[in-house]
Design an enzyme around this catalytic site. Structure first.
Site, PDB file in Angstrom:
ATOM      1  N   ASP A   1      22.363  17.223  19.830  1.00  0.00           N
ATOM      2  CA  ASP A   1      23.519  16.472  19.344  1.00  0.00           C
ATOM      3  C   ASP A   1      24.052  15.616  20.491  1.00  0.00           C
ATOM      4  OD1 ASP A   1      25.585  15.545  17.828  1.00  0.00           O
ATOM      5  OD2 ASP A   1      26.632  17.462  17.629  1.00  0.00           O
TER       6      ASP A   1
ATOM      7  N   ASP B   1      22.494  10.371  15.681  1.00  0.00           N
ATOM      8  CA  ASP B   1      22.830  11.054  16.925  1.00  0.00           C
ATOM      9  C   ASP B   1      22.536  12.550  16.939  1.00  0.00           C
ATOM     10  OD1 ASP B   1      24.808  11.650  15.099  1.00  0.00           O
ATOM     11  OD2 ASP B   1      26.438  11.560  16.546  1.00  0.00           O
ATOM     12  N   GLU B   2      21.864  13.075  15.930  1.00  0.00           N
ATOM     13  CA  GLU B   2      21.527  14.498  15.977  1.00  0.00           C
ATOM     14  C   GLU B   2      20.274  14.776  15.156  1.00  0.00           C
ATOM     15  OE1 GLU B   2      24.080  17.358  14.009  1.00  0.00           O
ATOM     16  OE2 GLU B   2      25.089  15.753  12.911  1.00  0.00           O
TER      17      GLU B   2
END
Length: 362
Positions: free
Chosen positions: A16, A110-111
């Site tokens: 993350d 983003d993860e």
């Protein structure tokens, strides 16, 4: 992560990025470094898409109305989002993941989940893999990432929050059940504010309380989510990391703490949902043709409105315009609105000639 060396135990890493959008903006503009910034619009109907850690110290967070964020932090600097840049950085990160495993499930730009049980480096220790990946992300992009390592997806996701920012944590099979029992249910991934409130009313405040309820009880009160809650209360989550999947649909919804009666608050409430579903599509190189808006009123009756376009949506701006056009006619509502949701369907894999490396993630 020695406890995970047995071949029967999966090794799942959840990566993350820390304050991703805001961190990219601070990286690219040295005048913003060390300052409280919010990515998003500062106008009356603006919503914070991401907040820097300096802004978070004032209580500013994603999905917060911009007017509220400005009230909390008078020095807050608003920065317009640059989704093309975030997507390009995400592609760099995905290529790093692909050096270690082909079993990657992006959740957004983003993860992502990585199954490194049988990894391309032949590394035995999952914590070392996570350390290497985070170091390469820092070297390549200049950005910090946090990681969670565990034997299933739920616990890996929970672990990635434990030592943020720029840290990592591991939850072993030995420690997993006890970790869950001590955790407040409001902190469970997959338990939103409305579900947490319902659990509290049923006397469920911690993982231990949840574990004490029978499967039948949980199904009765939480429907199809009942078996999932029953499993995670015991540290059990059998969901696989699923790479390269094109789902039939992707959706997000939110139940509001107070019923909505005006257009502007409703539009503000939809913005983080728009960014969530679009972020999933971008991360997975998926396009959509059908947009569905879900509206649930205070009496629990609900309506849906859908629009299908002839070609794949070109960008988040087009999605925002469609949502706004579908939302406006329902105001003024016959009564307060307690929930709004967005679903994208008619999904297709995007053919990309300009970004062939994105496919390395799959």
């Amino acid at each position: 992560m020695n406890e995970m060396s047995a071949s029967s135990v999966r090794k799942i890493v959840h990566i993350d990025m820390d304050a991703f959008y805001a961190s990219v903006e601070q990286r690219d503009n040295q005048d913003l470094r060390g300052k409280p910034i919010a990515v998003g619009g500062s106008a009356a109907r603006g919503v914070v898409a991401a907040a820097s850690y300096e802004a978070r110290a004032y209580g500013v967070h994603s999905a917060m109305p911009s007017v509220t964020a400005k009230r909390k932090c008078l020095e807050l600097i608003f920065v317009a989002p640059r989704f093309d840049v975030y997507k390009a950085v995400s592609q760099q990160i995905r290529e790093i993941f692909a050096e270690y495993t082909a079993v990657i499930e992006p959740l957004s730009l983003d993860e992502a989940y990585l199954d490194v049980t049988h990894n391309l480096k032949g590394m035995e220790i999952a914590t070392e893999i996570a350390l290497e990946i985070r170091a390469k992300i820092k070297q390549t992009t200049g950005l910090n990432a946090s990681a969670g390592i565990s034997y299933n997806k739920f616990l890996a996701k929970m672990a990635s929050d434990l030592n943020k920012p720029n840290g990592q944590a591991v939850i072993t099979p030995k420690n997993g059940p006890a970790f869950v029992e001590a955790l407040p249910v409001k902190k469970f991934h997959g338990v939103g504010p409305a579900t947490a409130d319902k659990m509290h009313r049923l006397g469920i405040d911690t993982g231990a309380d949840l574990k004490g309820k029978t499967l039948e009880f949980l199904v009765e009160h939480f429907g199809k989510s009942g078996p999932y809650f029953h499993g995670i209360a015991r540290g059990i989550d059998e969901r696989q990391v699923k790479p390269n999947r094109v789902r039939k649909s992707v959706g997000a919804e939110d139940t509001f703490s107070h019923d909505l009666h005006a257009y502007e608050p409703a539009r503000q409430g939809l913005q983080p949902l728009i960014e969530k579903v679009w972020g999933y599509c971008e991360a997975n190189a998926i396009g959509a043709k059908t947009v569905t808006l879900k509206v649930k009123y205070a009496d629990f009756n609900q309506i849906t409105r859908s629009k299908t376009v002839p070609t794949l949506l070109r960008g988040i701006t087009e999605l925002e315009e469609i949502i706004s056009l579908m939302l406006a006619p329902i105001f003024p509502p016959r009564q307060g609105i307690r929930l709004l949701g967005i679903t994208l369907s008619s999904l297709e894999r995007r053919a990309s000639r300009t970004e062939p490396q994105l496919q390395l993630a799959f």
